[in-house]
Design a protein around this motif. Sequence first.
Motif, PDB file in Angstrom:
ATOM      1  N   ASP A 132       0.780  -0.784   0.193  1.00 19.83           N
ATOM      2  CA  ASP A 132      -0.058  -0.822   0.252  1.00 19.83           C
ATOM      3  C   ASP A 132       0.788   0.936   0.070  1.00 19.83           C
ATOM      4  O   ASP A 132      -0.063   2.423  -0.604  1.00 19.83           O
ATOM      5  N   ALA A 133       2.047   1.653   0.835  1.00 18.75           N
ATOM      6  CA  ALA A 133       2.544   2.185   0.636  1.00 18.75           C
ATOM      7  C   ALA A 133       3.652   2.660  -0.290  1.00 18.75           C
ATOM      8  O   ALA A 133       3.703   3.832  -0.891  1.00 18.75           O
ATOM      9  N   PHE A 134       3.859   1.252  -0.992  1.00 20.52           N
ATOM     10  CA  PHE A 134       4.418   1.764  -2.359  1.00 20.52           C
ATOM     11  C   PHE A 134       3.504   2.209  -3.821  1.00 20.52           C
ATOM     12  O   PHE A 134       3.822   2.712  -4.129  1.00 20.52           O
ATOM     13  N   LEU A 135       2.351   2.472  -3.200  1.00 18.88           N
ATOM     14  CA  LEU A 135       1.645   2.278  -4.183  1.00 18.88           C
ATOM     15  C   LEU A 135       0.560   3.521  -3.740  1.00 18.88           C
ATOM     16  O   LEU A 135       0.619   4.247  -5.356  1.00 18.88           O
ATOM     17  N   ALA A 136       1.484   4.154  -3.338  1.00 12.21           N
ATOM     18  CA  ALA A 136       1.172   5.918  -3.134  1.00 12.21           C
ATOM     19  C   ALA A 136       1.985   6.394  -3.676  1.00 12.21           C
ATOM     20  O   ALA A 136       2.044   7.225  -3.679  1.00 12.21           O
TER      21      ALA A 136
END
Lengths: 294, 547, 323
Positions: A132-136
Amino acid sequence: MNTATTPVRTIKARRSVFENIRRNLKTAPLTAWFGMIVILLYAICAIFAPLLAPYGESEIVGKAYQLSSAENWLGTDQIGRDTLSRLIFGARNTIGIALITTLLSFLIGGSLGVLAALKRGLLDQGISRVVDAFLAIPVLIFALMMLAVVGKSLINLIIILALLDATRVFRLSRAVALNSVVMDYVESAKLRGEGMGWIVFKEIVPNILPPLITEFGLRFCFVFLTISALSFLGVGIQPPTADWGSMVAESKSLISFGRPAPLYPAAAIALLTVAVNFVVDWFLHKTSGLRDGH
Amino acid sequence: MVTDKKRVKGEALLDIKGLKIDGFSDDVWNPIVKGIDLTLKRGEVLGLIGESGAGKSTLGLAAMGFARPGCRISGGSIMFDGMDLIAASEEQRRALWGSRIAYVAQSAAASFNPAHHIIDQTVETAVAHNIMTREKAEADARDLYKRLQLPKPDTIGDRFPHQVSGGQLQRAMTAMAMSCRPDLIIFDEPTTALDVTTQVEVLAAMRDIVEQFDTAAIYITHDLAVVAQMAHRIMVLRYGNLVEESATRAMLKAPTQEYTRSLWAVRKLQKPESISDDIALRIHNVDASYSGAVKVLDNVTVQVPRGRTVAVVGESGSGKSTLARAITGLLPPSRGEIYFNGKPLPRELKDRDKDTLRRIQMIYQSADTALNPRQKVRDIIGRPLEFYLGLKGADRDRRVVELLESIELNESYIDRLPGEMSGGQKQRISIARALAAEPEIIICDEVTSALDQIVQEEILSLLMRLQKKTNVSYLFITHDIATVRAISDEIVVMHQGKVVQQGPKSQVLSPPFPAYTELLLSSVPEMDPDWLTGLLAKRSKKAKVSA
Amino acid sequence: MHPVLRTVLQRLGLGIVTLLAVSVIIFSSLEMLPGGYAENVLGQSATPETVAAFKRDLGLDRPATVRYFEWIGNALQGDFGSSYSGLSGSMKRDVSATIAPRLYNTFFLAAMAALIAVPLSLLLGAMAALYRNSWFDRIVNSVTLTTIAMPEFFIAYILVYVFAVKLKLFYPNSTVSIGTPFVEHLYRAALPAITMTLVIIAHMMRMTRAAIINLLASPYIEMAQLKGVSKSDVIRQHALPNAWAPIATVIAFNLAYLVVGVVVVEVVFVYPGIGQLMVDAVSSRDMPVVQACALIFAATYILLNLLADVVSIVTNPRLLHPK
């Protein structure tokens, strides 16, 4: 396995895989045919590049910036290499690198996604939060940053993009695997006492393959466009490798003089992604069984 | 019904002739309704009954002059009170909808707009078509809520759809349909999604209000017992054709077609009860919960004798499916013990050995999700043979064919994929897969509830024959009392996680009943047009006595 | 607490956590290099003394956690430290001062593109959905499917070739500076803005169309039709109140897409925005600038998605009117 003593005749499947493909092709729309033919031509170009190209990949054949002529159909580039030959070799390099990257990304993202869907719990939570963090962070921005850190090189490019893209693949494969994991046939296999390997490869994977293949087409387009963009920005595939994104960048100054030189490699990129999209669109129609609007 | 003669009166309100409707699928137009004639008089209630694919919903909507996207009316005529609905313009039809013909859909939860108050949606047509002022319409709506016996009729309309229960919402939708006092209401399976005890209340409310306002209605359902309470006349449909049409009483007494008779096939099935003390599986004081907070199973004790069938019956939320999960080890009990052949069963699935797993098999409600759509029958049935019994190659295939024969399918099915078979055939494959393991007990979780009546009957008979042959025990989980009557030796009644009653079939199904068993049993519609009237009279008498 | 407020606060909290996580990722990217950044830049021939001196110059000799909190603390106050370029001399370039005018230019360009693209694609997408399977819908479908797949620079160079080189309506390069008047800025940014509009309009239309078709397939829409509600009221009363969440999601997704697309388009048109700044900094491995740009891009991206989620939350009747 079919001996004379057994009463069981091996009854052939009524439709073979090839027959199925043939039947599907018959009903394929024009756009899908166009897409498939284009992809085939690109594949031929990529595989037989040395045979098809009139000159070598980095062979200097004349003066710089020549206009189209009988020897150089599309003219020459800034140091006098044949543009057409570079375009043909570009197919091999650009498509090949994008394909390797996408495969790597599916290997990592796909297996983690299925694993997370099957195991759930902390493992799933952990991977999902990190992803999720990387998708941001947009892929192009992240890739630019990482390339600044580790420096430009082909290996770096492939690894960075594969890892970033794997986060997207993870999300999708986890979602489709989750759809399959909750099915009663998976529960039934668990109750039978089947091991992890059987459940993953015999029960789940055959069912998630169609959406993943479709996604592969789309992810390939995305990776291919991102690599081209990075090359265009000068941080992707490095010279002297012939590559379409870099070719656009190298010839961009010519456009001010009224020469459409950067449009050739750019069109080569666009045509392939459009073709893949047409085929994927048809595939989606086929597999979802949805005729939208109904 | 006493009022039959009074209500069937006057001229035809709706007259459909030779109606043909096509549906678009697989790139071609296929007929769904194949030339149906239908007439309806003012104040008359017509039942449309049929199984899945009969075209009854399509026909019901066509009575409004409406075809769903992907459907087209390809022939015939629809006359509503002298007006040709097919020739009519979109505007003309819309003027009728809601005000003179109203529609009550199956899923009230999905058919109410989540963004608006219930009362705003109830009065919408009346206000938009200038039939009433908003104040008058709202007052009328509250009156309708009261007539439909909704709780707090004065304020319930100020709630949002997600704030009331499914049964209440279904009645609110009936009020919405009634708001303009239409000449005709189409009820499209309005109680199918409801539990059986809720269904009674909704049916009673709908029948009352239709009678009060002398509204004509078309009542669509797959349940003959339900339609017998509602309709004066019944049309039986199959594959888009009319099978039979007659007055309700006449049809129940003497159906002329074999197909009509098959609609209550399961009710005719009767297995003689047989008791045994040889207990194969014993669930002892078991508690279970999903998150630890609410007990889904509360001190449950159930015994399953060898070679017998124990039916576990209850409504949604009764914990009957959770019981299956506790037995199989998917949801380990938080308290209590499960004994299998006298020995305690390990709680967790992973602690059970292969042979224990083999002895307890499971069949699911939906074969569509229980069979892997990518595996052929050969592998579906063959896998347990290979896995448990070590059969391989030709031996395995020979056994697969034997199993196919025992479920009355021939060997040509061996290379089929689940998608190439009918619902009943798929469920047979599920049975064969369970049998392949040569189990001692099979847990059947609502195995017939997704099937048409006649197929249900075939599957239940098959299960009974197989039990005789192999002496396997069934733990049969179902919500359907007719099925329970048909196949059980013993019955367990569950309600809110607790066992309400347990015993031999003859004992549980005859009085005196515990309160919940009585409510459950009495709520099951019977093939008697006077059943609902009688039940309501009995219940109100009881209420008076206790008050 | 009201469920809507609670859910919004939860979502905001999650947004902040995500932002922090992203800042950690961006910061630590520098630490992940085997052998360290300094060794990597200076090459293997560098002596330990030069490496140490280089690290001291950049402040890399202090512990990573200390540097992170210093960095994020200053970043929150708008200070992104000093650029690596021109380090040896006395002219230390302030990153924030470099970024500020370029950030303005980028937002100028993005806003221009958004103002054209958002209303246009919502309108066209809604029309395609309402008149689906018409010739209009079919044409729109194949055209958007084609443009969706094209790289930004292809569209950009076609526009340049036609409108700047052949028709001479615009300049091929969109050079602007701080002193450029507003109208002139509009004119010079027109071609890149049109490029970005074309890039996102296709995406956005398709998503709008799909969202609306999905909405119109709801049983309550059919119910409204069968209640005799007029076509316009079906849309206004029944579809629209439930459409905010999907539409907000579509807009946010595409604006986020636009933020990324800006990088390539700025380079094509030599437009002095933050995208071009980042690309230049990547080439010279000027990490403070790269990290500042990445953080700004990521923050915009997170903020847009946050906004869409908040819209979905406050328009959800189930949350607005709890049981």
